[in-house]
Design a protein around this motif. Structure first.
Motif, PDB file in Angstrom:
ATOM      1  N   ALA A 160       0.894  -1.090   0.116  1.00  0.00           N
ATOM      2  CA  ALA A 160       0.064  -0.154   0.022  1.00  0.00           C
ATOM      3  C   ALA A 160       0.997   1.394   0.175  1.00  0.00           C
ATOM      4  CB  ALA A 160      -1.049  -0.048   1.085  1.00  0.00           C
ATOM      5  N   GLU A 161       0.505   2.228  -0.520  1.00  0.00           N
ATOM      6  CA  GLU A 161       1.133   3.566  -0.688  1.00  0.00           C
ATOM      7  C   GLU A 161       0.308   4.693  -0.205  1.00  0.00           C
ATOM      8  OE1 GLU A 161       3.734   3.860  -4.082  1.00  0.00           O
ATOM      9  OE2 GLU A 161       3.190   1.896  -4.894  1.00  0.00           O
ATOM     10  N   LEU A 162       0.832   5.698   0.283  1.00  0.00           N
ATOM     11  CA  LEU A 162       0.161   6.966   0.694  1.00  0.00           C
ATOM     12  C   LEU A 162       0.551   8.153  -0.574  1.00  0.00           C
ATOM     13  CD1 LEU A 162       0.328   6.913   4.476  1.00  0.00           C
ATOM     14  CD2 LEU A 162      -1.620   6.689   3.040  1.00  0.00           C
ATOM     15  N   TYR A 163      -0.343   8.823  -1.026  1.00  0.00           N
ATOM     16  CA  TYR A 163      -0.084   9.783  -1.894  1.00  0.00           C
ATOM     17  C   TYR A 163      -0.555  11.215  -0.997  1.00  0.00           C
ATOM     18  CZ  TYR A 163      -0.483  13.657  -5.459  1.00  0.00           C
ATOM     19  OH  TYR A 163      -0.217  14.657  -6.177  1.00  0.00           O
ATOM     20  N   ASP A 164       0.609  12.167  -0.937  1.00  0.00           N
ATOM     21  CA  ASP A 164       0.441  13.378  -0.300  1.00  0.00           C
ATOM     22  C   ASP A 164       0.302  14.478  -1.367  1.00  0.00           C
ATOM     23  OD1 ASP A 164       0.647  15.902   1.036  1.00  0.00           O
ATOM     24  OD2 ASP A 164       2.326  15.147   2.374  1.00  0.00           O
ATOM     25  N   PRO A 165      -0.998  15.185  -1.583  1.00  0.00           N
ATOM     26  CA  PRO A 165      -1.265  16.109  -2.706  1.00  0.00           C
ATOM     27  C   PRO A 165      -0.279  17.341  -2.373  1.00  0.00           C
ATOM     28  CG  PRO A 165      -3.118  15.876  -1.218  1.00  0.00           C
ATOM     29  CD  PRO A 165      -2.152  14.706  -0.691  1.00  0.00           C
ATOM     30  N   ALA A 166       0.040  17.688  -1.245  1.00  0.00           N
ATOM     31  CA  ALA A 166       0.662  18.862  -0.829  1.00  0.00           C
ATOM     32  C   ALA A 166       2.154  18.732  -1.321  1.00  0.00           C
ATOM     33  CB  ALA A 166       1.043  19.154   0.810  1.00  0.00           C
ATOM     34  N   THR A 167       2.539  17.669  -1.474  1.00  0.00           N
ATOM     35  CA  THR A 167       4.031  17.451  -1.990  1.00  0.00           C
ATOM     36  C   THR A 167       4.082  16.689  -3.419  1.00  0.00           C
ATOM     37  OG1 THR A 167       4.421  15.414  -0.888  1.00  0.00           O
ATOM     38  CG2 THR A 167       5.071  17.302   0.131  1.00  0.00           C
ATOM     39  N   GLY A 168       2.920  16.188  -3.925  1.00  0.00           N
ATOM     40  CA  GLY A 168       2.838  15.197  -5.028  1.00  0.00           C
ATOM     41  C   GLY A 168       3.894  14.091  -4.868  1.00  0.00           C
ATOM     42  N   ALA A 169       4.212  13.470  -3.732  1.00  0.00           N
ATOM     43  CA  ALA A 169       5.067  12.317  -3.467  1.00  0.00           C
ATOM     44  C   ALA A 169       4.236  11.311  -2.817  1.00  0.00           C
ATOM     45  CB  ALA A 169       6.103  12.742  -2.502  1.00  0.00           C
ATOM     46  N   TRP A 170       4.688   9.944  -3.262  1.00  0.00           N
ATOM     47  CA  TRP A 170       4.157   8.945  -2.754  1.00  0.00           C
ATOM     48  C   TRP A 170       5.045   8.161  -1.534  1.00  0.00           C
ATOM     49  CZ3 TRP A 170      -0.493   6.853  -4.087  1.00  0.00           C
ATOM     50  CH2 TRP A 170      -0.914   7.282  -5.237  1.00  0.00           C
ATOM     51  N   ALA A 171       4.491   7.713  -0.504  1.00  0.00           N
ATOM     52  CA  ALA A 171       5.227   6.926   0.465  1.00  0.00           C
ATOM     53  C   ALA A 171       4.769   5.654   0.746  1.00  0.00           C
ATOM     54  CB  ALA A 171       5.467   7.933   1.514  1.00  0.00           C
ATOM     55  N   PRO A 172       5.632   4.608   1.191  1.00  0.00           N
ATOM     56  CA  PRO A 172       5.076   3.375   1.318  1.00  0.00           C
ATOM     57  C   PRO A 172       4.302   3.385   2.919  1.00  0.00           C
ATOM     58  CG  PRO A 172       7.436   3.349   1.860  1.00  0.00           C
ATOM     59  CD  PRO A 172       7.045   4.798   1.006  1.00  0.00           C
ATOM     60  N   THR A 173       3.429   2.481   3.096  1.00  0.00           N
ATOM     61  CA  THR A 173       2.759   2.405   4.306  1.00  0.00           C
ATOM     62  C   THR A 173       2.665   0.812   4.553  1.00  0.00           C
ATOM     63  OG1 THR A 173       1.240   3.088   5.828  1.00  0.00           O
ATOM     64  CG2 THR A 173       0.326   2.564   3.448  1.00  0.00           C
ATOM     65  N   GLY A 174       1.900   0.380   5.579  1.00  0.00           N
ATOM     66  CA  GLY A 174       2.054  -1.010   5.999  1.00  0.00           C
ATOM     67  C   GLY A 174       1.283  -1.747   4.694  1.00  0.00           C
ATOM     68  N   SER A 175       1.928  -3.070   4.747  1.00  0.00           N
ATOM     69  CA  SER A 175       1.137  -3.933   3.768  1.00  0.00           C
ATOM     70  C   SER A 175      -0.136  -4.694   4.294  1.00  0.00           C
ATOM     71  CB  SER A 175       2.370  -4.922   3.117  1.00  0.00           C
ATOM     72  OG  SER A 175       3.408  -4.252   2.858  1.00  0.00           O
TER      73      SER A 175
END
Length: 189
Positions: free
Chosen positions: A89-104
């Motif tokens: 699973a991944e998280l998108y932050d619209p403030a930065t336009g970046a994706w980060a991993p999160t728990g599976s």
């Protein structure tokens, strides 16, 4: 990933509303989405239509869930990757336009549903893997970035509909199981 600056788009893949005038489109690049791939090769055409590029998922996928969280981020979970079904699973932050991993996820699943509960947690229900329907459900806690297993449906299903009821329960209905399920086969969880 694409973000329209002012226009809505009807395209392939799940969409998550971010703000009134902003939509995140997860474009699935498969052999059947040649128009999406062609559009990505022509950024000037997209810009002329009000779209701008943003960050890319670390794991490309088909049939994931995309859920707007109360904190404004977008949770994308599961789906089918180029080689196999995904737990990531991944998280998108619209403030930065970046994706980060999160728990599976605990189980792989494609074409499941995701619902934000009143607690802020996300309930992922059903889905399928290789045509085999899933009856299981999982809860994502945005505060910890972790998943936990929760109750199961009496009948596994994917491509189903869900709605959050005023009581806080989630109504799950229809979809595809080992056979196509009708609206009479529903369950509140």
């Amino acid at each position: 990933m694409l973000q329209p600056s002012s226009k809505m788009h009807r395209g392939a893949g799940p969409r998550a509303p971010l703000l009134a005038a902003l939509t995140l489109v997860l474009a699935a690049c498969t052999p059947t989405s040649e128009r999406v791939a062609a559009a990505l090769d022509q950024p000037s055409v997209l810009a002329a239509q009000g779209w701008s590029m943003t960050g890319s998922l670390a794991s490309g996928r088909l049939g994931p869930t995309a859920t707007l969280l109360p904190n404004g981020k977008v949770l994308v979970a599961g789906g089918q990757g180029p080689d196999d079904y995904l737990l990531v699973a991944e998280l998108y932050d619209p403030a930065t336009g970046a994706w980060a991993p999160t728990g599976s996820l605990a189980q792989t699943r494609q074409d499941a549903t995701a619902t934000v509960l009143p607690s802020g947690k996300v309930l992922i229900v059903g889905g399928h893997v290789g045509g085999a329907p899933r009856a299981s459900a999982e809860l994502y806690d945005p505060a910890t970035g972790t998943w936990s297993s929760t109750g199961s449906l009496s009948t596994g299903r994917g491509n189903h509909a869900v709605t959050l009821l005023p009581t806080g329960k989630v109504l799950v209905l229809g979809g595809q199981g080992s056979t196509t399920l009708t609206h009479r086969q529903c369950r509140a969880v």
